[in-house]
Each structure stands twice: as C-alpha cells, then as structure tokens.
Design a protein around this motif. Structure first.
Motif, PDB file in Angstrom:
ATOM      1  N   ALA A  67       0.826  -1.204   0.000  1.00  0.00           N
ATOM      2  CA  ALA A  67       0.000   0.000   0.000  1.00  0.00           C
ATOM      3  C   ALA A  67       0.862   1.256   0.000  1.00  0.00           C
ATOM      4  N   LEU A  97      -5.194  -4.500  -3.746  1.00  0.00           N
ATOM      5  CA  LEU A  97      -5.002  -4.159  -2.340  1.00  0.00           C
ATOM      6  C   LEU A  97      -6.331  -4.169  -1.574  1.00  0.00           C
ATOM      7  N   GLN A 101      -7.362  -6.334   1.549  1.00  0.00           N
ATOM      8  CA  GLN A 101      -7.752  -5.619   2.764  1.00  0.00           C
ATOM      9  C   GLN A 101      -8.988  -6.240   3.404  1.00  0.00           C
ATOM     10  N   VAL A 113      -4.506   1.034   2.944  1.00  0.00           N
ATOM     11  CA  VAL A 113      -5.220   0.698   1.711  1.00  0.00           C
ATOM     12  C   VAL A 113      -6.308   1.743   1.439  1.00  0.00           C
TER      13      VAL A 113
END
Length: 395
Positions: A67, A97, A101, A113
């Motif tokens: 990230a 991402l 997440q 993120v």
C-alpha cells in the motif's frame, strides 16, 4: 524528470542531486522486490556483499508495504508505474489491495489501503472505507502509527465520502494520546498494548506519522489545533536532530528527550523525516529546509562509519543499507536506557554507549522505503495523485 519537482525548492544543489540519485536508485531496485511467482511485494530484500559483487534474496510479504508503494508510485507518470508494480497499472494494483484488505486484521494495513484508494479516487474506495469503519475500534487503545494512518486516510477521503464522524473520533484519539506538557507523541494511544517498563518510550515513526496526519488534516479542513500539535512535535525532533543530521530513534513520551539515538535508519533520512516535514511546510506549518538537507547529507558518509566506510547507497542494484546500529547483544543499550529513564527521566548509563558503538550495518532494504521516498519528494497536498500523474505524462 524534465523539471524539478516543486518540493525540490527546499533543497540545495548537493541534496537535489542526492535526491535524484535516490529516486533513480529506487526505480532500479523496486522491481526486484516484487515476487512474480506470487504476484505480491516481498517484506524485505536481504543482501550480502562479496568479492564478486553481492547476493540477495527476498523474504516474506507485506500488504502494508504494498500500500505504501502504491501511495508513492502514484505520483510518478502513469507510463512508468507498471514496471514498478509487477506489471499492473495503478488502478488494478489498488483494486488488488482492496481485495486483500477485506481479510486483513491489522488496523494499519487497512488504513493504508484506504489512503491509497482515496489518493487515486478509486472506484472501490467505498468498500475500503467500509472495512475500516467496521474494524476500527475508535475508542480503544491503538498504536500511534496506525492511529495516525487512519487520520491521513480519512482526511484524504474527504470530499469523496462522508467520513466526518469517523475522522472526528480518529482525530481525538490521536491528539488525546499526547501526555500533558509533552512535545512528542507516545507509542500507543492508551494503556495495555506495551509492557509497563517501556510505556514511556516512543520512536521516530511515532512522531513523523502524526506530524504528517495532522498537517494533512489541517490542509483538508482548517484545523489549527491539529496544525499546532504537528508543529510542536516537528520543532522538537528538529531541535534534537543529531550533529550530523541523524534522526534519532527513541524518545521519552513524557519529556520529549532522546532515550536512545540508535539505530539511525536510512529511510528516516531520505523519506520519512522529509515527508512529514514537507507535508507540514506545505500545510503552512513552518520551514524545515535546513534539517531536511542536513538529514539527507548523513547518507553520503555517516560519521559513525568513519572515513572510507561502507556506502549506504548501492546505485546499480538499487539498494539502500537499512540502518546503522550498535552491535550490542540483545539490544542491551536500548534496554538499559529504557529502564534508567523509566526510573528517572534523562538518567542514562554512558558506559554502555561507549562500549557498544554504532558501527554495524543492517544490509536489507524494504519496499516501503522507496514508496515513501517517491511520496516525500513527488507528492503535493494541493493535487491528487491521479491528476498529478496525468500532468506528468503530458509533459
């Protein structure tokens, strides 16, 4: 780069040349940190010098570091991004991402993120924000670094989603963590996360991320209290900066004094220190050009290593030496200073400093170091990354 980035105005000729060198180094080194077999960034790249060059290997993986890479690479021209993101364009990389997440159980990873999705005005920002809203305990103790990332993420998302209630709670948690009268932030926002003997010890990261978050909060919505708190901490770490530009590592959260200076990290010198101070300066919080330049110059030849010491920057393979540290077994110097300063602020044992001198090197390099490097020198509070990269590509 056809013209110097706006933040280079804080540099002189020597440090501008060094920063260009670092960005070129990062652009060579970052692709080597991507694990093609699993399509993700490694946690670290460990290397060993030898007579025939060096050997290196990748270890681990990290959503957090990925990230941060996205946050930094987002400020480069879009045509340059896939080579640094494992072949993905920024939009698809951030989408990956957000997917990861959804199963993360770490507040810092989740917040970063969100920040990356907000910076790129990503279509999946609502999903990322929902995960953060569901996971963040808001009033429970958290690590200050992660609490600061929540503020930065939500401040960046302002104008794209209704985050005001959550942001107000995150702001309060971060500001209220500071002990009355102290100029620095602690390691945690409340009791219970660290052992009592080291509750008073905070690190450099505990200072720079709140400085950055509060500067960005003020810029997003005119918050003088946040700006003043950021400035107070920035002035303290600059006041305590080492004679050769070192950004020291451990601070006493009660008094703001240095508990133990080492290790000195390369990423603090070229990225994290400048990043926080440049964001603060851009938000109207002061001028920190001289400490920034001084910190950069340390990289050219740390005094700790003496004349002719091993270089901290390896240009061709795209690596930085992670840190200069004391070779003390079981981190005895840190432990000693932690215990003595717990008993009495400022009390130290000079003998252990003299016995265990900071002359050892940690030969590894992590992806986030280059993500924050790009972010520090190419970002702007006044332009979203998507707009900035489009403009760069059109030059």
């Amino acid at each position: 780069m056809t013209s110097a980035p706006a933040r280079y105005v804080h540099l002189d000729g020597e440090t501008a040349e060094l920063t260009n060198r670092l960005i070129a180094l990062a652009t060579r080194g970052l692709p080597a940190m991507y694990r093609a077999e699993s399509d993700e960034f490694a946690f670290t790249r460990v290397f060993t010098p030898g007579n025939a060059g060096f050997s290196a290997h990748l270890s681990g993986k990290s959503l957090r570091y990925a990230a941060i890479v996205a946050l930094g690479v987002g400020w480069l021209p879009s045509a340059e991004q896939p080579a640094l993101l494992g072949g993905h364009d920024l939009d698809s990389f951030v989408a990956r991402l957000v997917e990861q997440q959804s199963t993360s159980t770490n507040l810092g990873d989740i917040a970063l993120v969100v920040w990356a999705a907000a910076q790129t005005s990503h279509r999946l920002l609502p999903d990322a924000l929902l995960r953060l809203s569901e996971f963040d305990r808001r009033t429970a103790p958290e690590y200050v670094v992660e609490a600061a990332w929540v503020v930065s993420a939500l401040a960046t998302a302002r104008g794209q989603a209704d985050v005001e209630e959550h942001l107000a709670q995150a702001r309060k948690r971060l500001l209220d963590s500071v002990r009355p009268g102290s100029p620095v932030f602690p390691h945690v926002t409340g009791p219970g996360l660290v052992k009592p003997y080291r509750e008073h010890v905070a690190c450099f990261a505990d200072q720079v991320y709140p400085i950055q978050a509060l500067a960005r909060l003020h810029h997003s919505g005119a918050d003088k209290e946040a700006l003043d708190a950021a400035r107070t901490t920035a002035e303290q770490i600059c006041r305590l900066q080492g004679p050769d530009g070192q950004w020291w590592w451990f601070y006493d959260a009660r008094t703001g004094d240095v508990v133990e200076g080492y290790p000195v990290y390369t990423v603090h010198q070229h990225a994290m220190g400048p990043m926080a101070l440049l964001d603060l300066a851009e938000a109207g919080g002061g001028d920190y050009a001289e400490p920034i330049r001084k910190g950069l110059r340390w990289l050219l030849g740390p005094a700790e290593l003496g004349p002719g010491g091993e270089p901290m920057l390896l240009d061709e393979p795209g690596l930085t030496v992670r840190k200069v540290f004391r070779g003390d077994p079981r981190k005895i110097v840190r432990a000693a200073h932690t215990l003595t300063t717990k008993v009495r602020p400022g009390l130290k044992l000079p003998l252990v400093d003299r016995v265990y001198k900071p002359a050892d090197l940690d030969r590894e390099c992590r992806p986030y170091e280059f993500g924050w490097l790009y972010f520090a020198w190419l970002a702007s509070l006044n332009a979203p990354a998507k707009q900035a990269t489009a403009e760069s590509a059109g030059r």
